[in-house]
Scaffold this active site. Structure first.
Site: not given
Length: 345
Positions: A213, A254-256, A274
């Site tokens: 990441q 969460g990521h993005n 995302s």
């Protein structure tokens, strides 16, 4: 033991002053009346200011012993005789404005245990700290960190290498901040974790291969984030929290993920990787949002919902899966009728 009071009673102010703070009109009462405290309707006594905007509490209003009441125009005649009436457009917002004047210390938890940088903090020599910064005991600040003036780093917070923190921020006790850039006037309440790994694995029959990441977390100006909320750094682009957004306790981002400006996320919301929230989105508690979808500007999602698909701007949604509230209510009513027929048979 004595009963503690964590926020001192304010000095008395006149009803005229309160009206000015609240952007309200004195509909009934003496403008020289002294207001010495705020209180809930049922506990208010002489000198207390209250507010009323929900008819569920009409009984408490009728019995209140308050000195004055903030109220909308449509409810002004419900305030009992002997209680001064301040008419405003939105009673709750006016209440907030008055409290900000009476209890400024409750706005942002900036009452530090010490002044300056504690000898019991660990600050890397390569960190850059502007003037008027507080670093409490047990805090750890890594190399190449930059912290703006007026910022408070509370006890046992850990600021990882290269993190940038703007001015007049508060980093709460036991926060962990890494791979993150913070704007000005950001408040992280105790236990917030920002910038840790996103949950990224290439799954397969030979095992789950970790995907590095390599993104960041960007938290813009005037964001407030509740206790024990977690924000994963981006996988291949940044996780972004837009300016003015307010996030409750125990939210997972969460990521993005991209959260727009002035959004509201209530406790235990989960945003999968995302997904995108446009500006002014509000999401109720315990709602889950699937990855790679977009919730349009100004949309509102009811608590305990599941968002599986894109939602259009400006709508109100709820249910599992989330759908327009009118459709959701019809479906709930139809299921109830079927259940009642089953009971009769």
């Amino acid at each position: 033991m004595s009963e503690p009071r964590f926020f001192e009673l304010p000095a008395s102010v006149s009803l005229k002053t309160v009206a000015a703070w609240a952007d309200a009109e004195i509909y009934r009462g003496d403008e020289t009346l002294e207001i010495s405290e705020v209180a809930p309707l049922e506990d208010a006594g002489a000198g207390a200011l209250v507010f009323f905007d929900n008819t569920a509490y009409l009984n408490q209003l009728e019995a209140t012993g308050a000195a004055a009441c903030l109220v909308g125009k449509r409810h002004r005649e419900k305030v009992p005789e002997g209680v001064a009436v301040l008419v405003c457009s939105e009673a709750y917002r006016s209440w907030a404005m008055v409290l900000a004047h009476l209890y400024p210390a409750a706005m942002t938890p900036k009452d530090p245990l010490i002044s300056g940088v504690s000898e019991r903090a660990v600050v890397d020599p390569a960190a850059i700290l502007e003037e008027n910064i507080t670093v409490e005991p047990g805090a750890v600040i890594g190399a190449d960190v930059e912290i703006g003036s007026g910022t408070v780093i509370r006890a046992n917070a850990v600021i990882g290498r290269g993190v940038k923190i703007g001015r007049d921020c508060v980093i709460g006790a036991n926060c962990t901040v890494q791979h993150t850039v913070l704007g000005n006037r950001v408040c992280l309440h105790p236990g917030v974790c920002s910038g840790q790994d996103g949950f990224g694995y290439a799954m397969g029959p030979q095992g789950h291969l970790k995907v590095p990441q390599v993104g960041r977390v960007i938290i813009q100006d005037d964001v407030e984030i509740g206790a024990n909320t977690t924000i994963d750094r981006g996988a291949n682009r940044d996780t972004v929290i837009g300016e003015g957004t307010k996030i409750d306790n125990q939210v997972q981002i969460g990521h993005n993920v991209v959260v727009g400006r002035h959004c509201v996320l209530v406790s235990q919301v989960g945003l999968s990787g995302s997904c995108t929230l446009e500006d002014f989105v509000a999401i109720g508690g315990k709602t889950g949002v699937r990855g790679h979808i977009t919730i349009g500007m100004g949309a509102q999602v009811a608590a305990v919902s599941v968002v599986n698909d894109d939602l259009a701007a400006g709508g109100r949604y709820g249910g599992t899966p989330a759908k327009p509230v009118k459709q959701w209510f019809r479906e709930v009513a139809a299921v109830r009728k079927l259940a009642e027929r089953g009971d009769e048979s």
